[in-house]
Design a protein around this motif. Sequence first.
Motif, mmCIF file in Angstrom:
data_model
loop_
_atom_site.group_PDB
_atom_site.id
_atom_site.type_symbol
_atom_site.label_atom_id
_atom_site.label_comp_id
_atom_site.label_asym_id
_atom_site.label_seq_id
_atom_site.Cartn_x
_atom_site.Cartn_y
_atom_site.Cartn_z
ATOM 1 N N LEU A 324 -11.623 35.818 -7.967
ATOM 2 C CA LEU A 324 -10.808 36.266 -9.094
ATOM 3 C C LEU A 324 -9.343 35.914 -8.897
ATOM 4 O O LEU A 324 -8.668 35.446 -9.825
ATOM 5 N N VAL A 325 -8.821 36.141 -7.683
ATOM 6 C CA VAL A 325 -7.372 36.001 -7.483
ATOM 7 C C VAL A 325 -6.955 34.577 -7.151
ATOM 8 O O VAL A 325 -5.789 34.211 -7.366
ATOM 9 N N CYS A 326 -7.857 33.747 -6.640
ATOM 10 C CA CYS A 326 -7.446 32.411 -6.178
ATOM 11 C C CYS A 326 -6.798 31.556 -7.270
ATOM 12 O O CYS A 326 -5.724 30.974 -7.032
ATOM 13 N N PRO A 327 -7.387 31.431 -8.464
ATOM 14 C CA PRO A 327 -6.726 30.582 -9.474
ATOM 15 C C PRO A 327 -5.336 31.070 -9.849
ATOM 16 O O PRO A 327 -4.407 30.261 -10.020
ATOM 17 N N GLY A 328 -5.173 32.392 -9.970
ATOM 18 C CA GLY A 328 -3.861 32.925 -10.315
ATOM 19 C C GLY A 328 -2.825 32.668 -9.242
ATOM 20 O O GLY A 328 -1.661 32.371 -9.543
ATOM 21 N N LEU A 329 -3.237 32.793 -7.982
ATOM 22 C CA LEU A 329 -2.305 32.511 -6.890
ATOM 23 C C LEU A 329 -1.908 31.038 -6.888
ATOM 24 O O LEU A 329 -0.729 30.702 -6.700
ATOM 25 N N ALA A 330 -2.890 30.158 -7.058
ATOM 26 C CA ALA A 330 -2.576 28.731 -7.082
ATOM 27 C C ALA A 330 -1.565 28.414 -8.185
ATOM 28 O O ALA A 330 -0.616 27.639 -7.980
ATOM 29 N N ASP A 331 -1.741 29.023 -9.362
ATOM 30 C CA ASP A 331 -0.795 28.785 -10.455
ATOM 31 C C ASP A 331 0.571 29.388 -10.152
ATOM 32 O O ASP A 331 1.606 28.803 -10.485
ATOM 33 N N ALA A 332 0.585 30.570 -9.513
ATOM 34 C CA ALA A 332 1.863 31.224 -9.217
ATOM 35 C C ALA A 332 2.661 30.448 -8.183
ATOM 36 O O ALA A 332 3.905 30.470 -8.215
ATOM 37 N N TRP A 333 1.991 29.795 -7.261
ATOM 38 C CA TRP A 333 2.687 29.061 -6.216
ATOM 39 C C TRP A 333 3.090 27.650 -6.651
ATOM 40 O O TRP A 333 4.014 27.071 -6.080
ATOM 41 N N ASP A 334 2.394 27.085 -7.612
ATOM 42 C CA ASP A 334 2.625 25.703 -8.034
ATOM 43 C C ASP A 334 3.873 25.651 -8.917
ATOM 44 O O ASP A 334 3.928 26.311 -9.962
ATOM 45 N N PRO A 335 4.908 24.870 -8.544
ATOM 46 C CA PRO A 335 6.121 24.823 -9.370
ATOM 47 C C PRO A 335 5.869 24.273 -10.768
ATOM 48 O O PRO A 335 6.685 24.507 -11.670
ATOM 49 N N ASP A 336 4.757 23.574 -10.977
ATOM 50 C CA ASP A 336 4.460 23.019 -12.297
ATOM 51 C C ASP A 336 3.766 24.019 -13.210
ATOM 52 O O ASP A 336 3.692 23.801 -14.425
ATOM 53 N N THR A 337 3.228 25.112 -12.667
ATOM 54 C CA THR A 337 2.479 26.067 -13.481
ATOM 55 C C THR A 337 2.960 27.503 -13.297
ATOM 56 O O THR A 337 2.428 28.411 -13.950
ATOM 57 N N SER A 338 3.926 27.745 -12.436
ATOM 58 C CA SER A 338 4.364 29.116 -12.158
ATOM 59 C C SER A 338 5.072 29.706 -13.365
ATOM 60 O O SER A 338 5.605 28.991 -14.223
#
Length: 454
Positions: A324-338
């Motif tokens: 559940l949390v992995c996709p949201g974390l990846a987006d939060a850390w990525d400067p292109d999607t945060s």
Amino acid sequence: MWRCALPPLLRYPTVDELGTRAAALVAGRPQDARLRRIGTSRAGTPLWLLSVGHGTRQALVVAGPHANEPVGGATALRLAERVLADPGLADGADATWNLLLCLDPDGLRRNEGWLPGPYTLGHYFRNFFRPGFLEQPEWLPDGADAVTLPETRALLDLQDELKPFFQCSLHGVDVGGGFVELTRDLPGLAGRLAHTAARLGIPRELGPYDTLYWPSLGPAVYRIPPPRRGDLAAAITEAAVESTWFHPHRHGTVTAVVEAPMWGVPAVEDGSSPDDPDDSLRTVSRVLRHDTRLLELLLGRIRPHLDDAPDVARLLAPVDDYLLVCPGLADAWDPDTSDPGRPLPPLHSAHLAALRIAGRRLALRTAGLLHQLVRNAGRDPAGALPDLDRLIDEWCADYRDGCGARWIPVGRQVEYQSRVVLAAFELAAGHPREDSPSGDRGRRTETAVPMPLE
């Protein structure tokens, strides 16, 4: 001078060993130590509280809130030995030490497949267990009045009974470094932590991913923000709900969460400025998305064959949490999607190392739990075990060879954590001592209660 008659701990103690060793301490000093049951776990295991001293001010130490972090139980026993050996820590401070030996004994029992060793990353992750977020007794996601877990209720009742001036929650970092989280500043703690960590060769984590948005109170010391209402993903990744850390603050309590690493990584204390942080963040996020897709596909292959396997619900709950949390974390850390409304703070190299470790940790924990699900089923019609073994070996090798993760002997983990707890206690009590063992200057106490570091 009293000397502890217990043999030193060279490995993590089991639930039963914690009770046995605590009872032996009480038998040796019945006038100064007491052992009582404060509740019972869901599976019927007693929750033991070891109390040392007779002071009017109460200190509460909670071990084992997370099932896969067994260092806390050993540290609680070590602290009891220290306090019995040094009257200044109890009567001299007008304090009673109350040590809850394990808050989640049922969860700790599920980790006994790796507790005795060998202490290798592969053995740990293949036998790792940590319950789903809603079954972790430290959290109050719906508030104290709605608590249903008996372990949580027992701790809340204990906090309200003792009204401690100081509370400490003992945690372990599987891969990374040591750090402390505080609900209120204890000036001077960062310096004491630095001294102890350097003395024992423990890396300090200067940018843990779970404190990414939290204020810093000094190197490797962070302030826990007050709880707020949020979704489940935020609660899992940011401790954004009510918790037993904050519950006793109506009594003036300061809480310290003391994290001790199992495998240390020197890069987590690198405070230098990275050459291209955005590129590193994109890499970490891309790897996490890739690993998550692999694990989702493996779960899809495995799930249809788990109907009759034991412990399916218990093992699937944390798997579902992690995915559940992995996709949201990846987006939060990525400067292109945060989220531009919640930008990342300025990052140094230690932050980037911690985020890399955190993403890999989520993948390895998920793979390890899936591995156990298939093993428990006793059959593998989907042919998932070879793929899971390959991924676990590959990701553990990245920790070992790519991150430089190295095992820290149990005795040294315990020594580090106990010294940091003592430093925080003395600062909270308002009279840090120059000869304190937490500052590595207490020769008398060090020789009174020996602890091998290797």
